[in-house]
Design an enzyme around this catalytic site. Structure first.
Site, PDB file in Angstrom:
ATOM      1  N   ARG A  37    -124.503  -8.911 -13.162  1.00 47.37           N
ATOM      2  CA  ARG A  37    -125.514  -9.484 -12.256  1.00 47.37           C
ATOM      3  C   ARG A  37    -126.829  -9.767 -12.975  1.00 47.37           C
ATOM      4  NH1 ARG A  37    -124.488  -6.474  -6.427  1.00 47.37           N
ATOM      5  NH2 ARG A  37    -122.928  -7.981  -5.793  1.00 47.37           N
ATOM      6  N   LYS A 204    -108.774  -3.409   4.915  1.00 44.71           N
ATOM      7  CA  LYS A 204    -108.447  -3.612   6.337  1.00 44.71           C
ATOM      8  C   LYS A 204    -108.372  -5.074   6.751  1.00 44.71           C
ATOM      9  CE  LYS A 204    -110.499   0.635   7.962  1.00 44.71           C
ATOM     10  NZ  LYS A 204    -111.630   1.209   8.685  1.00 44.71           N
ATOM     11  N   GLY A 357    -116.793  -7.682  -4.840  1.00 47.47           N
ATOM     12  CA  GLY A 357    -117.138  -6.764  -5.925  1.00 47.47           C
ATOM     13  C   GLY A 357    -115.921  -6.077  -6.522  1.00 47.47           C
ATOM     14  N   GLY A 380    -120.078  -9.613  -0.138  1.00 52.87           N
ATOM     15  CA  GLY A 380    -120.263  -9.938   1.280  1.00 52.87           C
ATOM     16  C   GLY A 380    -120.621 -11.404   1.479  1.00 52.87           C
TER      17      GLY A 380
HETATM   18  P1  AMP Z   1    -112.199  -4.303   0.772  1.00 50.86           P
HETATM   19  O1  AMP Z   1    -113.590  -3.739   0.646  1.00 50.86           O
HETATM   20  O2  AMP Z   1    -111.749  -4.506   2.171  1.00 50.86           O
HETATM   21  O3  AMP Z   1    -111.990  -5.512  -0.107  1.00 50.86           O
HETATM   22  O4  AMP Z   1    -111.231  -3.191   0.225  1.00 50.86           O
HETATM   23  C1  AMP Z   1    -111.231  -2.701  -1.078  1.00 50.86           C
HETATM   24  C2  AMP Z   1    -110.616  -1.346  -1.027  1.00 50.86           C
HETATM   25  O5  AMP Z   1    -109.312  -1.443  -0.509  1.00 50.86           O
HETATM   26  C3  AMP Z   1    -110.486  -0.675  -2.384  1.00 50.86           C
HETATM   27  O6  AMP Z   1    -111.380   0.393  -2.428  1.00 50.86           O
HETATM   28  C4  AMP Z   1    -109.046  -0.194  -2.401  1.00 50.86           C
HETATM   29  O7  AMP Z   1    -108.924   1.137  -2.829  1.00 50.86           O
HETATM   30  C5  AMP Z   1    -108.625  -0.311  -0.954  1.00 50.86           C
HETATM   31  N1  AMP Z   1    -107.180  -0.462  -0.808  1.00 50.86           N
HETATM   32  C6  AMP Z   1    -106.396  -1.394  -1.358  1.00 50.86           C
HETATM   33  N2  AMP Z   1    -105.110  -1.175  -1.060  1.00 50.86           N
HETATM   34  C7  AMP Z   1    -105.062  -0.073  -0.287  1.00 50.86           C
HETATM   35  C8  AMP Z   1    -103.997   0.671   0.329  1.00 50.86           C
HETATM   36  N3  AMP Z   1    -102.727   0.306   0.190  1.00 50.86           N
HETATM   37  N4  AMP Z   1    -104.326   1.746   1.032  1.00 50.86           N
HETATM   38  C9  AMP Z   1    -105.613   2.126   1.164  1.00 50.86           C
HETATM   39  N5  AMP Z   1    -106.657   1.483   0.606  1.00 50.86           N
HETATM   40  C10 AMP Z   1    -106.394   0.390  -0.117  1.00 50.86           C
END
Ligand code: AMP
Length: 398
Positions: A37, A204, A357, A380
C-alpha cells in the site's frame, strides 16, 4: 461528472493534501510485513514532489480509541518506509499529532518538495463520524485535495468525504492509484473480454451476496470455493458436517443456482474437500469427495480434484476476477487450494484481477502477485465495485 485526476490540476508549487491508505499489516514487533500500500502511493507522491509541491500526507491506521495516542497505532514506521522507498535525500517530516500544534508548525515550515505525514487520522474522533469541523481543519493545510486512498473510499469519513466540501472542482481530484483501481474494475466489469469468469471464495455467502447477484448478470462462469461453498452444497442436499453454513441463506443459494441455470452461466462448486474433525492446524485431515463429508467434521479447503476441475474451467478465460480464498489459507494445511487457485489463475492468458486483502495475500504467498494483471489494494472498496455500488469517496470528488 468525470472525476478530475492529478494531471488535470494545476498543482505546481502548491500545498497538496493527499489522503493515502497506509493501513499496512505489521508483525508483533511492529515491523511492516507488506508495504504494497505504501509502494502503490509512490507515483502520486513523486509527481507532486517533482512539481515542487508542499505535500501533506494523511492516512488512518487500524482502529485506535479516539483521543488516545497509543504508539502501536502511530504512522511513524510508515514515514520511515516511505523515506526508503522514495529514495529522496530530504527526510519525511512526521507530525506528532493530526491537526494539533505540531502538525501545524511542521506544515508551516514545509519547503518545495517537502513531505509531511500527519499522525493516524483515527486518533481524532471527528474522522470516523465525518465531522465537518475536523475536515475543515484538515482542509486548511492545503490548496489542493487529492484522494489516493482507494481502500478507504467505501467509507464516509472526514478525510474522504466531508473534506471535499472545502475544495472546488479545480482543486480536488483522484490520485494515480485511485484512477488505476477504478479504471480496472469499471472497465473489466462493464466491458469484459469473454469468456469472463468470476472466482468467489471467503467465509460467508452473506458478505458477498450482492456481489454474487451482480456478477450473475455479467459473467460466463462462476466458480465458488471457500467457506461459502458449503451453503451451496447444503442447498443441493449434501451432508456438510460442521462446515461453515448459513442456514438462513439456503433459499438464497438455491435462487442463485437457479438463476445461473436460467442465464446459462456455468456454475462450479468444489467436488472434493479437505476435512478435519476440528478447526485446528494440529489435527488429522482427510481428502474426500463432497458426497462423503463425515457428520461433525469441518470442510476447511477445496481438494485436489476441485483444483484440477477449476483449472479446466479457467482454461479458456479471457477475463478473470478473483475475490476470496478457497480455504482457511492462514493455516498451512488448508492453504493448498488457495495457492493452487492462485497458480491456476496466474497461468492463464486472461486479464486477471485480484480483489480483497486476503486474496491479495494469497497471491503474494504463492509468488504470483507479479503475474496477475492487477492486484487491488482495497478489499471492501473493490467488493463494492463488484457489487455495482458507487463509492462515497469517489462520488464526493464529482
Ligand atoms: P472473506 O473475508 O469473506 O473474504 O473471508 C476470508 C476468510 O475466509 C479467511 O480468513 C479464510 O480463513 C476464511 N475461509 C475460507 N474458507 C473457509 C472454510 N472452508 N471454513 C471457514 N473459513 C474459511
Amino acid at each position: 461528472m468525470k472525476v478530475k485526476t492529478l494531471k488535470d490540476l494545476n498543482i505546481e508549487g502548491k500545498r497538496v493534501f493527499i489522503r493515502c491508505d497506509f493501513n499496512v499489516p505489521k508483525d508483533e514487533f511492529g515491523n511492516i510485513t507488506d508495504d504494497r500500500r505504501i509502494r502503490s502511493a509512490l507515483q502520486t507522491i513523486r509527481y507532486c514532489i517533482d512539481r515542487d509541491c508542499k505535500i501533506i500526507l494523511a492516512s488512518h491506521y487500524e482502529r485506535p480509541e479516539p483521543g488516545k495516542y497509543e504508539e502501536q497505532y502511530s504512522l511513524a514506521p510508515v514515514a520511515k518506509r516511505l523515506h526508503t522507498l522514495l529514495k529522496i535525500k530530504n527526510e519525511i517530516f512526521m507530525a506528532e499529532d493530526v491537526v494539533g500544534e505540531d502538525a501545524k508548525a511542521k506544515a508551516q515550515k514545509l519547503q518545495a518538495g517537502d513531505v509531511l505525514l500527519l499522525e493516524n487520522l483515527r486518533y481524532e474522533a471527528g474522522e470516523t463520524v465525518n465531522d465537518e469541523g475536523f475536515a475543515k481543519q484538515l482542509a486548511d493545510f492545503a490548496d489542493f485535495y487529492i484522494n489516493d486512498a482507494f481502500g478507504a473510499c467505501h467509507r464516509k469519513h472526514a478525510s474522504i468525504h466531508a473534506i471535499t466540501k472545502f475544495f472546488d472542482n479545480e482543486h480536488k481530484g483522484a490520485g494515480f492509484l485511485m484512477e488505476k483501481e477504478i479504471n480496472f474494475f469499471s472497465r473489466v466489469i462493464e466491458n469484459p473480454m469473454r469468456p469472463f469468469i468470476a472466482v468467489v471464495g471467503g467465509s460467508k455467502v452473506s458478505g458477498k451476496l450482492q456481489a454474487l447477484n451482480n456478477l450473475l448478470n455479467k459473467v460466463d462462469k462462476l466458480i465458488i470455493g471457500g467457506g461459502m461453498a458449503f451453503t451451496f452444497l447444503k442447498a443441493q442436499g449434501f451432508e456438510v458436517g460442521n462446515s461453515l453454513v448459513e442456514d438462513d441463506l439456503l433459499d438464497e443459494a438455491k435462487n442463485i443456482m437457479d438463476k445461473a441455470k436460467e442465464l446459462n452461466i456455468k456454475f462450479y462448486l468444489p467436488v472434493d474437500v479437505v476435512v478435519a474433525p476440528e478447526f485446528s492446524e494440529n489435527t488429522i485431515v482427510k481428502f474426500l469427495p463432497t458426497q462423503e463429508i463425515p457428520k461433525g467434521w469441518f470442510g476447511l479447503d477445496i481438494g485436489p480434484a476441485s483444483s484440477r476441475l477449476f483449472r479446466e474451467a479457467l482454461g479458456d478465460a479471457r477475463t478473470i476476477i478473483w475475490n476470496g480464498p478457497m480455504g482457511v489459507y492462514e493455516m498451512d494445511r488448508f492453504s493448498k487450494g488457495s495457492i493452487a487457485m492462485s497458480h491456476n489463475i496466474a497461468q492463464t492468458h486472461a486479464t486477471t484481477i485480484v480483489g480483497g486483502g486476503d486474496t491479495a495475500d494469497v497471491t503474494q504467498r504463492a509468488g504470483d502477485a507479479d503475474e496477475m494483471t492487477f492486484v487491488s489494494t482495497g478489499g471492501g472498496a473493490s467488493l463494492k465495485l463488484i457489487e455495482g455500488e458507487s463509492l462515497p469517496g469517489l462520488d464526493a470528488l464529482r
